[in-house]
Design an enzyme around this catalytic site. Sequence first.
Site, PDB file in Angstrom:
ATOM      1  N   CYS A  33      -6.177  -0.452   2.474  1.00  0.00           N
ATOM      2  CA  CYS A  33      -5.429   0.363   1.513  1.00  0.00           C
ATOM      3  C   CYS A  33      -4.547  -0.500   0.610  1.00  0.00           C
ATOM      4  O   CYS A  33      -3.581  -1.096   1.073  1.00  0.00           O
ATOM      5  CB  CYS A  33      -4.600   1.378   2.294  1.00  0.00           C
ATOM      6  SG  CYS A  33      -3.371   2.262   1.336  1.00  0.00           S
ATOM      7  N   CYS A  36      -0.882   0.535   0.448  1.00  0.00           N
ATOM      8  CA  CYS A  36      -0.251   0.199   1.728  1.00  0.00           C
ATOM      9  C   CYS A  36       0.197  -1.262   1.728  1.00  0.00           C
ATOM     10  O   CYS A  36       1.284  -1.600   2.202  1.00  0.00           O
ATOM     11  CB  CYS A  36      -1.217   0.417   2.894  1.00  0.00           C
ATOM     12  SG  CYS A  36      -1.759   2.124   3.100  1.00  0.00           S
TER      13      CYS A  36
END
Length: 109
Positions: A33, A36
């Site tokens: 991600c 993230c």
Amino acid sequence: MSNHILAISDGTFEDEVVQSQQPVLVDFWAQWCGPCKAIAPILEDLSKEYAGKVKIVKLDVDHNPATPPKFGVRGIPTLILFKGGEVKATQVGLLSKTDLLKFIDTHIE
């Protein structure tokens, strides 16, 4: 992880989050991600600033599939702030450090 951020799992969630005596910010994330990864250094900074006041932990959703559905996690990063073992606030997506500070401060008082 770092010295200030703890990696948790489905198995340690109860002890580290629900039973915690201090507020806990849980970062639901995954290795693949991009947002993230972008928020990780911000969380690292905040983990130092809030040391002793707020515990910051990370739960990898790919390796821990049981916990995210319990809290309605559908997108990542999802940040959930727990206080007294209960959800106080949820934020989905990438936040600036300023917005993240505001998110935490608003809900830990």
